[in-house]
Design an enzyme around this catalytic site. Structure first.
Site, PDB file in Angstrom:
ATOM      1  N   LYS A   1      23.145  27.099  56.900  1.00 18.27           N
ATOM      2  CA  LYS A   1      23.103  26.786  55.471  1.00 18.27           C
ATOM      3  C   LYS A   1      22.293  27.865  54.760  1.00 18.27           C
ATOM      4  CE  LYS A   1      21.384  22.709  53.518  1.00 18.27           C
ATOM      5  NZ  LYS A   1      21.037  21.289  53.671  1.00 18.27           N
TER       6      LYS A   1
ATOM      7  N   HIS B   1      10.796  15.132  46.068  1.00 19.63           N
ATOM      8  CA  HIS B   1      10.059  15.474  47.292  1.00 19.63           C
ATOM      9  C   HIS B   1       8.562  15.215  47.103  1.00 19.63           C
ATOM     10  CE1 HIS B   1      13.450  18.591  47.910  1.00 19.63           C
ATOM     11  NE2 HIS B   1      13.602  17.719  48.895  1.00 19.63           N
TER      12      HIS B   1
ATOM     13  N   ARG C   1      17.020   7.999  49.001  1.00 23.49           N
ATOM     14  CA  ARG C   1      17.271   7.860  47.561  1.00 23.49           C
ATOM     15  C   ARG C   1      18.163   6.664  47.264  1.00 23.49           C
ATOM     16  NH1 ARG C   1      18.549  14.123  47.257  1.00 23.49           N
ATOM     17  NH2 ARG C   1      19.084  13.547  49.369  1.00 23.49           N
TER      18      ARG C   1
ATOM     19  N   SER D   1      17.676  18.887  45.134  1.00 25.72           N
ATOM     20  CA  SER D   1      17.469  20.311  44.833  1.00 25.72           C
ATOM     21  C   SER D   1      18.741  20.865  44.191  1.00 25.72           C
ATOM     22  CB  SER D   1      17.165  21.089  46.114  1.00 25.72           C
ATOM     23  OG  SER D   1      16.030  20.568  46.748  1.00 25.72           O
TER      24      SER D   1
END
Ligand code: ADP
Length: 159
Positions: free
Chosen positions: A41, A17, A90, A128
């Site tokens: 979530k 990030h 990514r 994460s």
């Protein structure tokens, strides 16, 4: 003045990030990291903890700030006076999901533009969740997250 918003969960913020934040800060006049609350979530860190970690690691950038938001990302961007959404890519696996999101956002708010920035190769595997999985097993996460976040992860999974 080009103001961009970088939305995400940041649960917690990683070097991946941070690399996107650095790149965005070099392209746009102002970057606002937007930690989005997602009721569906349940996160590992609460919103205040995530905010505290982001605040801590963006200190060196004078054109980057952070805030918390909920609801529609494009509405948050409008409220913040930004017409650019930054997202990080990514690998090809991110592409499909990010395309869906960007297209939906375009339909909702045509004046808000999504800009994709590509992850550094060394962070292209990093999420994460990866950092959390390693921290949970008391592994070394120094290559993945800044020291402040490392401490917070250690506290979370202590014992
Ligand atoms: P979300 O739940 O919205 O995907 P994340 O915090 O996981 O929130 O990610 C926010 C954005 O940052 C997404 O666009 C994601 O693809 C990107 N991102 C996450 N990890 C990395 C990384 N290692 N390198 C580059 N971009 C990343």
């Amino acid at each position: 003045m080009q103001r961009a918003v970088y939305p995400g969960s940041f649960d917690p913020i990683t070097y991946g990030h941070l690399d996107i934040i650095r790149r965005a800060s070099e392209v746009f006049d102002e970057v606002i990291v937007l930690i989005m609350n997602n009721d569906e979530k349940k996160g590992t860190f609460d919103m205040q903890e995530r905010l505290d970690m982001v605040e801590n690691v963006i200190r060196d950038f004078d054109n980057v700030s952070v805030t918390i938001g909920d609801g529609l990302t494009v509405e948050m961007a409008r409220k913040l006076g930004a017409n650019i959404l930054i997202r990080g890519i990514r690998a090809v696996t991110d592409y499909e999901y990010e395309m869906q999101l960007a297209t939906a956002n375009m339909i909702l708010a045509d004046e808000v533009h999504t800009v994709f920035l590509v992850a550094k190769p060394e962070y292209s595997f990093l999420s994460s969740s990866t950092a959390k999985s390693i921290a949970k097993c008391h592994g070394d996460i120094r290559a993945f997250v800044p020291e402040y976040v490392e401490q917070k992860l250690k506290e979370k999974y202590r014992g």
